[in-house]
Write an enzyme that holds these catalytic residues in place. Structure first.
Site, mmCIF file in Angstrom:
data_model
loop_
_atom_site.group_PDB
_atom_site.id
_atom_site.type_symbol
_atom_site.label_atom_id
_atom_site.label_comp_id
_atom_site.label_asym_id
_atom_site.label_seq_id
_atom_site.Cartn_x
_atom_site.Cartn_y
_atom_site.Cartn_z
ATOM 1 C CE LYS A 28 4.338 38.921 -45.611
ATOM 2 N NZ LYS A 28 4.467 39.724 -44.482
ATOM 3 N NE ARG A 97 10.032 39.421 -44.847
ATOM 4 C CZ ARG A 97 10.289 40.733 -45.156
ATOM 5 N NH1 ARG A 97 9.296 41.682 -45.240
ATOM 6 N NH2 ARG A 97 11.808 41.085 -45.547
ATOM 7 N N GLY A 106 0.163 45.276 -42.351
ATOM 8 C CA GLY A 106 1.023 46.142 -41.266
ATOM 9 C C GLY A 106 0.390 45.799 -40.084
ATOM 10 C CG MET A 108 -0.771 40.280 -37.166
ATOM 11 S SD MET A 108 -1.427 38.893 -37.380
ATOM 12 C CE MET A 108 -1.293 38.939 -39.428
ATOM 13 N NE ARG A 340 0.236 42.573 -49.279
ATOM 14 C CZ ARG A 340 0.469 43.326 -48.171
ATOM 15 N NH1 ARG A 340 0.530 42.471 -47.007
ATOM 16 N NH2 ARG A 340 0.890 44.483 -48.331
ATOM 17 C CG HIS A 456 0.374 51.993 -41.912
ATOM 18 N ND1 HIS A 456 -0.699 52.752 -41.220
ATOM 19 C CD2 HIS A 456 0.162 50.697 -41.728
ATOM 20 C CE1 HIS A 456 -1.244 51.906 -40.679
ATOM 21 N NE2 HIS A 456 -0.937 50.751 -40.946
ATOM 22 C CB SER A 764 -41.851 42.922 -46.577
ATOM 23 O OG SER A 764 -40.443 43.544 -46.593
ATOM 24 C CB CYS A 832 -38.024 46.049 -46.249
ATOM 25 S SG CYS A 832 -39.225 45.815 -44.927
ATOM 26 C CE1 TYR A 852 -39.020 42.974 -51.259
ATOM 27 C CE2 TYR A 852 -40.555 41.738 -52.385
ATOM 28 C CZ TYR A 852 -40.365 42.659 -51.614
ATOM 29 O OH TYR A 852 -41.359 43.228 -50.720
HETATM 30 C C1 PEP Z 1 -37.703 46.821 -39.722
HETATM 31 O O1 PEP Z 1 -38.363 46.588 -38.697
HETATM 32 O O2 PEP Z 1 -36.842 45.965 -40.179
HETATM 33 C C2 PEP Z 1 -38.265 47.716 -40.762
HETATM 34 C C3 PEP Z 1 -37.814 47.674 -41.832
HETATM 35 O O3 PEP Z 1 -39.112 48.562 -39.983
HETATM 36 P P1 PEP Z 1 -38.235 49.947 -39.394
HETATM 37 O O4 PEP Z 1 -37.053 49.974 -39.620
HETATM 38 O O5 PEP Z 1 -39.039 51.008 -40.137
HETATM 39 O O6 PEP Z 1 -38.798 49.718 -38.097
#
Ligand code: PEP
Ligand code: MG
Length: 879
Positions: A28, A97, A106, A108, A340, A456, A764, A832, A852
């Site tokens: 602000k 303010r 809103g 604070m 803002r 709000h 992975s 993953c 990836y």
């Molecule tokens: C993990 O452990 O991150 C994973 C992808 O395997 P899961 O969640 O199936 O145990």
């Protein structure tokens, strides 16, 4: 000209501040400094900095010479406006303010109309020539000060105000006369005295205690909740902006409003806002009266409307972003009180970003940075069909788009409790306040009978990405009896409703929803993101259907197909026969059946991802997860015995089931250990996967199978499984290379990654298990009990199951990536676990050189955008 303030300055005048110094001034304060540098009509004032607040939090008291600096600040301010704080004949009133570095609308506190007491109220009345105004300002001060500074209960004040209206027949506050207000002030005095409190007469003391209260409001439960939801650090502190008051309630030619330079719901490039004649700014946000539109403002004050639109345009062009502006018209003069960057829905964020590129306001790179990736999940939500047969029970303003449905709750605490029981909840109330934040968070959508587009409920719901309908004027809500009424229709807690935050319509019951579609704007933004990012994005998917959806969302392959998900439903019976078989013949026959199904499953996946990699992970969970519940078996046996029927076969099954039970199944016979102890299962899966590749090749496809082994902790486990898989491939006529790799989800695997990499073609990171195993806590147990308290108390600063814990889990990952690559330069690296869809974790994965990330299909867009943002930030930081 503004001059840079030192990072440790305690107080800076708006016209001396550097608008770029947001970390010192708060959002602000920076906005005010910016507007003054543009020579807009902004009431002057000064910012008591975030540094002062941090000192206050550290020591429990304001820094030593702050009050001297405030006194000097007031003197400079008096000179600028030629009025006197705490005196006459032209009295100056002040507002304080809050204004944090990151906007927390809103959450604070703010105190308005400081500088009035029993004597000064008459001076104010004389100066304004308006007794009504003076006493209204005084009663507002009493109410706000009592709430924010003294922490008194607000109900008695609200009841007294309601009583005054009832006694006089006034429909709203503006209809109370000066005499009514004078009486109300006496009643308020009694309420304050009755609670053993007092508002200081000395205006300077009023100001000091208000600044301290604003600082304290950084740590109210609602502010903490908001920060936790929005991942804002707890140690930033807020600034307190002290500003000369201008008055939107100074007679019929005054009013106040909030506007956005574009529509924050849809992103359309058209002015958007609310206006309330004869009101102070808080009235618009609190939603106490239904507001007028900017078109109404054009009718009431045509010249000020033109001036406002021109200001909006200038502000947007100067900040290159959609601006959220508070303004006041005092006796036909326009004042801008704050600006803002406006909170917006995901759809609006995407549209505004792409439109602004077309308008030449920002670059494509900036557009990519403009949209919060986590917000994109909102766009995956279902909505109501354009044409529906149902008749709405009430229509309000579509304040935050999308459809939501669930059971009605009239109370924020009840909403949290109902959601904890697994219900989808719609929070319904007359209006929401910052104290309802937890209930709004727990709900699917919000419906209020009052308010408007910028009240709000509207602002917070848009920020949270939840559908909201406000100003549903036909609805009346009685919070005490927890009922709502629309004409003769009574709505009770638990009743199911559907709200459409796009059109403002509200329906009884649960209406059918339809899947969302990707907009051309989002497609453009993500195409820019793809051109920038350097890390691949795959999806975790276990069916052809999910894989196809993920591919349509831009996934570049499957990073994890959890094959155990293919063993559920009607397959469960066959799986149980495999596990519980008494002899090889029975097991072989059940395995053959299962194998036929698995080949189909894998073929579907490979077809949906033709030409792209598909990582099939062999079975992971402990076998007992597939078996019947022993206690249910026992109940069944008791039942059969009661009927005099034989139970031997069940006894046998129960004994077999018992033999698979473990004390700590998460650490027991699962993952690769299954592959070694029950080799037929993994062999069947490997053969089925290779058979599916052969079928796809036969059909002219381009299958890119990879096989992954879970829960490896010793290199020898992987070596044996790899040899088994290579044998399967060799014995088939498969001409393709099928990479074999492992998950890194145990600390020992990470620590011995150099050895493991010699037998793996890819790693992975299974960050779900890696986090559990590194912390030594089970996610399900922690989330259900103490994790919330850990986060609340700051024992952990973020949820390690959402964002990778850089110091522990991240360190293991970095080590494994480095030592793995050193041992095997061709090693492919991915992640993953759930973290693969978390923007902060994606930036870390990029930093340690992963190839990836793989995430759930609804987060593929999130990951594409986050990966591009990580890249832009890397480049900008290094230059
Ligand atoms: C993990 O452990 O991150 C994973 C992808 O395997 P899961 O969640 O199936 O145990
Ligand atoms: Mg795992």
């Amino acid at each position: 000209m503004s001059e840079p303030a030192v990072a440790t300055a305690l107080l800076v005048d708006f016209d001396k501040a550097d608008p770029a110094d947001k970390s010192l001034l708060g959002g602000k304060g920076a906005g005010l400094a910016h507007m003054i540098s543009m020579e807009l009509d902004v009431p002057p004032g000064f910012t008591v900095t975030t540094h002062a607040c941090r000192e206050f939090m550290r020591t429990g008291d304001v820094p030593e010479d702050l009050w001297d600096q405030v006194a000097e600040g007031i003197r400079r301010l008096e000179d600028k406006v030629d009025r006197t704080y705490g005196g006459g004949p032209a009295p100056l009133l002040l507002s304080v303010r809050s204004g944090a570095i990151m906007s927390m609308p809103g959450m604070m506190d703010t105190v308005l109309n400081l500088g009035i007491n029993n004597d000064l109220v008459k001076v104010v009345a004389d100066w304004a020539d308006d007794e009504h105004f003076a006493f209204d300002a005084y009663r507002r001060l009493m109410q706000m000060y009592s709430n924010v500074v003294l922490g008194l209960e607000m109900h008695p004040f609200e009841r007294a105000l309601a009583q005054a209206k009832a006694d006089t027949g006034a429909k709203d506050d503006t209809e109370l006369t000066a005499t009514d207000l004078r009486t109300l002030v006496s009643v308020y005095e009694g309420i304050i005295r009755g609670q053993g409190a007092k508002i200081p007469e000395d205006p300077v003391e009023q100001l000091r205690s208000s600044i301290a209260a604003v600082f304290r409001s950084w740590n109210t439960p609602r502010a903490k909740t908001y920060r936790r939801i929005n991942r804002i650090p707890d140690d930033l502190g807020t600034a307190a902006n002290v500003q000369a008051m201008v008055f939107g309630d100074l007679g019929p030619t005054s009013g106040t409003g909030v506007c956005f330079t574009r529509d924050p719901s849809t992103g359309e490039n058209a002015p958007f806002g609310d206006y309330l004649p004869q009101a102070q700014g808080e009235d618009v946000v609190a939603g106490i009266r239904n507001t007028l539109t900017l078109d109404d403002l054009a009718r009431l004050h045509p010249e000020r409307h033109v001036e406002l639109l021109a200001t909006m345009d200038r502000l947007e062009k100067s900040t290159h972003d959609m601006a959220d502006i508070e303004f006041t018209i005092e006796r036909d003069r326009l004042w801008i009180l704050q600006t803002r960057a406006g909170k917006r829905t995901a759809a609006a964020a995407v549209r505004i970003a792409t439109d602004m590129v077309d308008e030449g306001l920002i670059s494509a790179e900036d557009a990519v940075l403009r949209v919060d990736p986590s917000q994109l999940e909102q766009l995956e939500r279902p909505r109501l069909a354009n044409r529906i047969d149902a008749t709405p029970i009430v229509i309000g303003i579509g304040a935050s788009p999308g459809a939501a449905q669930g059971a009605v709750s009239f109370d924020a605490d009840r909403a949290v409790a109902m959601a904890a029981e697994g219900q989808d909840v719609i929070l319904v109330s007359a209006e929401t306040t910052p104290d309802d934040i937890h209930g709004m968070h727990a709900s699917r959508g919000i419906l209020t009978s009052q308010g408007g587009k910028t009240s709000h409920a509207a602002v917070v719901a848009r920020g949270m990405g939840k559908p909201a309908v406000t100003a549903a004027a036909g609805l009346s809500v009685d919070e005490e009896t927890a009922t709502g009424h629309v004409g003769s229709l009574v709505i009770r807690e638990g009743d199911e409703i559907t709200i459409d935050g796009t059109t403002g319509r509200v329906y009884s019951g649960m209406l059918a929803l339809i899947e969302p579609q990707q907009t051309p704007e989002l497609e453009r933004l993500l195409t820019w993101a793809d051109e920038i990012r350097q890390i691949g994005v795959r999806a975790n998917a276990d069916t052809g259907e999910d894989a196809a959806k993920a591919r349509a969302a831009g996934a570049e392959g499957i990073g994890l197909a959890r094959t155990e998900h293919m063993f559920m439903g009607e397959r469960l019976g066959i799986v149980q026969r495999v596990i519980l078989a008494d002899n090889d013949r029975e097991r072989t026959s059940a395995l053959r059946e299962l194998s036929a199904q698995q080949i189909d499953d894998f073929e579907d996946l490979l077809a949906a991802m033709d030409g792209l990699p598909v990582v099939v992970r062999l079975l992971d969970p402990p076998l007992h997860e597939f078996l019947p519940d022993r206690f249910e078996l026992q109940t069944e046996m008791v039942e059969l015995a009661r009927k005099g029927k034989p139970i031997e076969h069940l006894q046998h099954t129960a004994a077999r089931v018992a033999s698979y039970e473990e004390d700590n199944p998460m650490l027991g016979l699962r993952g690769v250990r299954l592959g070694l102890v029950v080799p037929e299962l993994y062999e069947m899966q490997a053969k089925a996967a290779v058979a599916a590749v052969m079928r796809r090749l036969g059909a002219g496809g381009d299958p890119r199978l990879e096989i992954m082994i879970p829960l490896v902790s010793a290199v020898e486990e992987l070596r044996r499984m790899r040899d088994m898989i290579h044998k399967v491939i060799d014995e088939s006529d498969c001409p393709l290379h099928i990479p074999v790799g492992t998950m890194i989800e145990l600390p020992r695997a990470a620590l011995t990654a150099g050895e493991i990499a010699k037998v793996a073609e890819f790693f992975s990171f299974g960050t779900n298990d890696l986090t559990q195993m590194t912390y030594g806590l089970s996610r399900d147990d922690a989330e259900g009990s103490f994790l919330g308290m850990y986060l609340e108390d700051g024992i952990l600063t973020s949820d390690p199951f959402q964002t990778i814990d850089l110091d522990g889990v991240g360190r293991l990952m970095r080590l494994a990536a480095e030592e793995g690559r050193a041992a095997n330069p061709d090693l492919q690296l991915g992640v993953c676990g759930e973290h693969g869809g978390d923007p902060a974790s994606i930036a870390f994965c990029r930093e340690i050189g992963l190839d990836y990330v793989s995430c759930s299909p609804p987060r593929v867009h999130v990951a594409r955008l986050a990966a591009a943002q990580a890249e832009i930030r890397r480049i900008r930081q290094s230059t």
